[in-house]
Design a protein around this motif. Structure first.
Motif, PDB file in Angstrom:
ATOM      1  N   SER A 137     -50.977  -4.673 -14.432  1.00  0.00           N
ATOM      2  CA  SER A 137     -49.785  -5.221 -15.082  1.00  0.00           C
ATOM      3  C   SER A 137     -49.799  -6.736 -15.206  1.00  0.00           C
ATOM      4  CB  SER A 137     -48.521  -4.776 -14.333  1.00  0.00           C
ATOM      5  OG  SER A 137     -48.580  -5.163 -12.978  1.00  0.00           O
ATOM      6  N   TYR A 138     -50.460  -7.447 -14.283  1.00  0.00           N
ATOM      7  CA  TYR A 138     -50.517  -8.899 -14.404  1.00  0.00           C
ATOM      8  C   TYR A 138     -51.316  -9.302 -15.637  1.00  0.00           C
ATOM      9  CZ  TYR A 138     -48.770  -9.096  -9.559  1.00  0.00           C
ATOM     10  OH  TYR A 138     -48.017  -8.958  -8.417  1.00  0.00           O
ATOM     11  N   ALA A 141     -49.173  -8.717 -18.668  1.00  0.00           N
ATOM     12  CA  ALA A 141     -48.143  -9.750 -18.811  1.00  0.00           C
ATOM     13  C   ALA A 141     -48.734 -11.004 -19.436  1.00  0.00           C
ATOM     14  CB  ALA A 141     -47.528 -10.064 -17.446  1.00  0.00           C
ATOM     15  N   PHE A 167     -39.032 -10.760 -18.277  1.00  0.00           N
ATOM     16  CA  PHE A 167     -39.623 -11.146 -16.997  1.00  0.00           C
ATOM     17  C   PHE A 167     -38.683 -11.960 -16.119  1.00  0.00           C
ATOM     18  CE2 PHE A 167     -43.485 -10.478 -19.617  1.00  0.00           C
ATOM     19  CZ  PHE A 167     -44.083  -9.501 -18.829  1.00  0.00           C
ATOM     20  N   ASP A 179     -42.535  -8.849  -9.288  1.00  0.00           N
ATOM     21  CA  ASP A 179     -41.810  -9.511 -10.373  1.00  0.00           C
ATOM     22  C   ASP A 179     -42.191 -10.984 -10.449  1.00  0.00           C
ATOM     23  OD1 ASP A 179     -40.311  -7.216 -11.166  1.00  0.00           O
ATOM     24  OD2 ASP A 179     -38.990  -7.508  -9.444  1.00  0.00           O
ATOM     25  N   HIS A 182     -45.569 -10.992 -12.174  1.00  0.00           N
ATOM     26  CA  HIS A 182     -45.456 -10.745 -13.613  1.00  0.00           C
ATOM     27  C   HIS A 182     -45.005 -12.000 -14.352  1.00  0.00           C
ATOM     28  CE1 HIS A 182     -44.882  -6.214 -12.663  1.00  0.00           C
ATOM     29  NE2 HIS A 182     -46.143  -6.499 -12.910  1.00  0.00           N
TER      30      HIS A 182
END
Length: 245
Positions: A137-138, A141, A167, A179, A182
């Motif tokens: 996911s990073y 993003a 975000f 979070d 991200h």
């Protein structure tokens, strides 16, 4: 024609599809593993504080090739095609790889530093040093961040506003360390704007024509569709190309 278009798409974004292939393989391993083996693999390949201390390079690199829930693979595959493939095609494989790789590493280190500080502050239990922290996911993003510059104005500002809200809202409402990661990764993607210099944004005015061509290509690749696409099955001529009387 449809197969040729698919091959061309994959060939123009090789890094994205090699990465996706590896994730597919590791997802199959997780799906076939026993519960004990699954937990071992997830913890062993995590980029948590424990693994970063023992195996820093392995933890940083390998964690990006696993997802925790194999049933989410199709969702990630769609996101890879929308985000990673478009960024790689647009900026080039080397620039895309640097952006998402740097974002993955930096966001992982920053988010785990947040966990460590929270443990030392007694805001989190010490067991969080071994929390499962894997996934792609990073990188996604970061790709979403740099894709901002491919949006033509004024849509770029609409996209950017949505990106910031997506975000920032979790952080403003008591977000977790992921979070933080991200948001960090998306900011890095936005910070790589120089990689997009000289590369044209999307021309949304060409979208309808491109969609029509894609539909035609798909139809031609489906057996038995010719009659429905305005073709005369007996002569092989379209109605518009048929000779007059």
């Amino acid at each position: 024609m449809a197969r040729s278009a698919v091959r061309s798409w994959i060939a123009s974004s090789p890094g994205t599809h090699i990465w996706l292939l590896v994730i597919g393989i590791t997802s199959l391993v997780i799906a076939a593993a026993s519960q004990d083996l699954e937990m071992f693999l997830l913890h062993r390949n995590s980029s948590n504080i424990h693994q970063l201390t023992k195996h820093p390079l392995q933890a940083l690199l390998i964690s990006g090739f696993w997802i925790e829930n194999p049933s989410s693979f199709l969702l990630y595959a769609a996101l890879f095609e929308v985000l990673h493939a478009n960024v790689e095609r647009w900026t080039g494989t080397a620039r895309w790889l640097f952006t998402v790789g740097f974002a993955h590493i930096a966001a992982t280190l920053v988010s785990q530093e947040v966990v460590l500080l929270s443990i030392e502050d007694h805001s989190l239990p010490r067991s969080m040093k071994r929390v499962v922290d894997i996934g792609v996911s990073y990188g996604l993003a970061a790709a979403a961040g740099i894709l901002t510059y491919r949006m033509p104005r004024p849509w770029r500002w609409v996209y950017l506003a949505g990106l910031v809200l997506f975000f920032a809202v979790p952080l403003a409402t008591g977000g977790t360390f992921t979070d933080v990661g991200h948001a960090m990764a998306a900011a890095i993607g936005l910070g790589c704007w120089q990689f997009t210099q000289g590369r044209p944004p999307w021309d949304f005015g060409r979208v309808p024509g491109a969609l029509r061509r894609a539909v035609i290509a798909v139809r031609q690749g489906i057996p038995g569709w010719s009659g429905r696409s305005g073709q005369d099955d007996r002569s092989g001529l379209s109605r518009t190309d048929a000779p007059g009387p």
